[in-house]
Motif scaffolding. Structure first.
Motif, PDB file in Angstrom:
ATOM      1  N   MET A  95       0.718  -1.419  -0.019  1.00  0.00           N
ATOM      2  CA  MET A  95       0.063  -0.057   0.072  1.00  0.00           C
ATOM      3  C   MET A  95       0.753   1.136  -0.002  1.00  0.00           C
ATOM      4  SD  MET A  95      -3.065  -0.455   2.708  1.00  0.00           S
ATOM      5  CE  MET A  95      -4.218  -1.993   2.400  1.00  0.00           C
ATOM      6  N   TRP A  96       2.050   1.125   0.793  1.00  0.00           N
ATOM      7  CA  TRP A  96       2.723   2.459   0.954  1.00  0.00           C
ATOM      8  C   TRP A  96       3.455   2.657  -0.431  1.00  0.00           C
ATOM      9  CZ3 TRP A  96       5.424   0.276   5.746  1.00  0.00           C
ATOM     10  CH2 TRP A  96       4.699   0.586   6.953  1.00  0.00           C
ATOM     11  N   VAL A  97       4.104   1.524  -1.101  1.00  0.00           N
ATOM     12  CA  VAL A  97       4.439   1.406  -2.369  1.00  0.00           C
ATOM     13  C   VAL A  97       3.771   2.107  -3.563  1.00  0.00           C
ATOM     14  CG1 VAL A  97       5.641   0.346  -4.402  1.00  0.00           C
ATOM     15  CG2 VAL A  97       6.360  -0.433  -1.831  1.00  0.00           C
ATOM     16  N   ILE A  98       2.403   1.779  -3.514  1.00  0.00           N
ATOM     17  CA  ILE A  98       1.493   2.023  -4.590  1.00  0.00           C
ATOM     18  C   ILE A  98       1.372   3.648  -4.241  1.00  0.00           C
ATOM     19  CG2 ILE A  98      -0.751   1.342  -3.735  1.00  0.00           C
ATOM     20  CD1 ILE A  98       0.617   0.655  -7.164  1.00  0.00           C
ATOM     21  N   ALA A  99       1.242   4.055  -3.109  1.00  0.00           N
ATOM     22  CA  ALA A  99       0.998   5.449  -2.648  1.00  0.00           C
ATOM     23  C   ALA A  99       1.878   6.380  -3.108  1.00  0.00           C
ATOM     24  CB  ALA A  99       0.538   5.623  -1.279  1.00  0.00           C
ATOM     25  N   ILE A 100       3.206   6.032  -2.842  1.00  0.00           N
ATOM     26  CA  ILE A 100       4.586   6.758  -3.074  1.00  0.00           C
ATOM     27  C   ILE A 100       4.749   6.794  -4.548  1.00  0.00           C
ATOM     28  CG2 ILE A 100       6.965   6.950  -2.617  1.00  0.00           C
ATOM     29  CD1 ILE A 100       6.538   5.717   0.094  1.00  0.00           C
TER      30      ILE A 100
END
Length: 467
Positions: A95-100
């Motif tokens: 989730m963090w990766v797709i957000a950043i």
């Protein structure tokens, strides 16, 4: 049979096609714009506070609140819970990766929406993917296809899911009966939603739109309290997140239920980066340079995923309650808060879900007004709009009693169609956004407030709002 077909389509989209498109496009934009998520973060914060010349115009902050209100909803609670219960703690990392990475796509699409926005007779600005598709690619059929896919996603897919998520928060109460209660709650919700959409609920809309930002802050505060109460679990939580995120044997062995797939699915559902929804709000802002609003919308992705989704994940994972498929959705969040805060926990989550879901229902339907105006080439008549809003209310009722996995799959597929249309378009048009970014940074280095003129980036096309 239908459920199996939708599930197969969803699995294909998120196991192959969309992972390549989302991570590929986000990574490409991140590198090409030289990591604006870090490099231009301060400029983004300054742009949020900038006031428009016209006091009546929509400010950057107001446009940010509109897009954030759409992003922030039941997905921040139920979506995160479902991802972890199915995919494990590693889902949070993805989730963090797709957000950043996705925030760079959000920057590009919102900058394009600003460049190609239109102005009505009253001087109000509007726009979005449909408008930059037609203006830059001269392909109205593709623009209409995008409008139809977004209407299907927001007025139908997302609203059915929001309705289900809201009623599911009552499952832990003694009065709940699985065969009857969802339909009763769905009926009440449909009537209130229909009343508001047809113009009778302006006071409710104002009250909820005031309460939701307050509830968002309260939600983060409660999450911090739970984390502090369970601080001993935090090192183990982070260790498990990174361990499971890179368990490639598990990822490729059962990809449909893996941390990577669940994290990307739920991350995209929550932050909507790259799918073309936020540009509809971004286009309404009155700013001196399109890049400013692109940076502001980049912040909206951070607020949604890195703050609110992480808040849900941390308070659940630090509670000591093991996530299981049987608990996915609201039940795990309620059980986690009950463990830490007693009876207050489930009650707080229920109130949060009611407010988040209700404003999401209304916001999703009002999002469609601009799309219907584009398709009709004018504002649709009152009779048509009344009929459309009644159908939206009926959809809310139907969604409350449907099966959870099918609702998630329907929403995933519809949202995926939007991304499949929007991402290639913003890749094709990215040169224009890059030129605008260079122009913005050139003026920043000169020490002046960046002001956009289309001729400065070599645009020969006549634009409605930028001369």
């Amino acid at each position: 049979m239908l459920s199996m077909v939708i599930d197969s389509i969803s699995s294909f989209m998120y196991s192959k096609l969309l992972i390549i498109m989302l991570i590929g496009a986000g990574g490409y934009f991140t590198i090409r714009t030289r990591f604006p998520q870090v490099r231009l973060f301060r400029s983004a914060c300054k742009a949020v506070m900038e006031k428009p010349d016209d006091k009546e115009a929509v400010s950057s902050f107001q446009a940010l609140m509109v897009s954030t209100a759409s992003r922030v909803g039941t997905g921040n609670i139920v979506g995160v819970s479902s991802a972890i219960c199915i995919g494990g703690f590693g889902s949070v990392f993805w989730m963090w990766v797709i957000a950043i990475i996705g925030s760079a796509s959000a920057f590009v699409e919102s900058t394009l929406a600003q460049i190609y926005k239109k102005k009505d007779e009253d001087g109000n600005c509007y726009g979005g993917p449909a408008y930059y598709i037609e203006a830059a690619l001269h392909c109205r059929p593709l623009a209409i296809a995008f409008c139809i896919s977004m209407i299907a996603t927001y007025a139908f897919g997302f609203n059915m899911l929001a309705s289900y998520n809201l009623q599911s928060t009552f499952a832990g109460f003694s009065f709940y009966h699985a065969d009857v209660t969802p339909w009763i709650i769905g009926g009440i919700l449909a009537v209130i939603t229909g009343w508001c959409l047809l113009g009778g609920g302006s006071r409710i809309v104002k009250v909820t739109s005031t309460l939701v930002p307050v509830m968002g802050v309260a939600y983060i505060v409660v999450a911090l309290i739970v984390v502090i109460l369970n601080i001993g679990y935090i090192p183990t939580v982070f260790a498990t997140i990174f361990k499971e995120a890179f368990d490639f044997k598990a990822i490729f062995g059962a990809f449909a239920g893996s941390a990577m797939m669940q994290g990307i699915r739920r991350g995209l559902y929550s932050n909507e980066a790259g799918i073309g929804s936020a540009p509809n709000a971004a286009a309404s802002a009155n700013v001196s340079h399109p890049v400013k609003q692109g940076l502001v919308q980049m912040l909206s992705v951070f607020i949604d995923t890195l703050l609110l989704c992480t808040a849900t994940a941390m308070m659940c994972m630090s509670s000591g309650i093991e996530p299981t498929e049987a608990l996915q959705g609201a039940p795990w969040v309620q059980a986690a808060l009950h463990e830490s805060l007693g009876a207050f926990g489930p009650a707080f989550i229920t109130v949060s879900m009611i407010l988040f879901a209700f404003t999401t229902l209304l916001g999703n339907c009002f999002y469609c007004d601009n799309l219907l105006t584009y398709i009709h080439k004018k504002k649709p008549g009152k009779t048509f709009m009344a009929g459309f809003r009644i159908v939206c209310a009926v959809v809310v009722f139907v969604g409350a009693g449907m099966e959870m996995s099918m609702l998630w799959n329907i929403s995933d597929v519809l949202m995926g169609v939007m991304a499949i249309i929007n991402i290639p378009v913003i890749l094709i048009l990215s040169n224009t956004a890059m030129k605008a970014l260079k122009d913005y940074e050139r003026q920043l280095k000169m020490g002046v407030n960046p002001v956009f003129k289309s001729a400065d980036i070599g645009m020969k096309q006549e634009l409605d709002c930028w001369k």
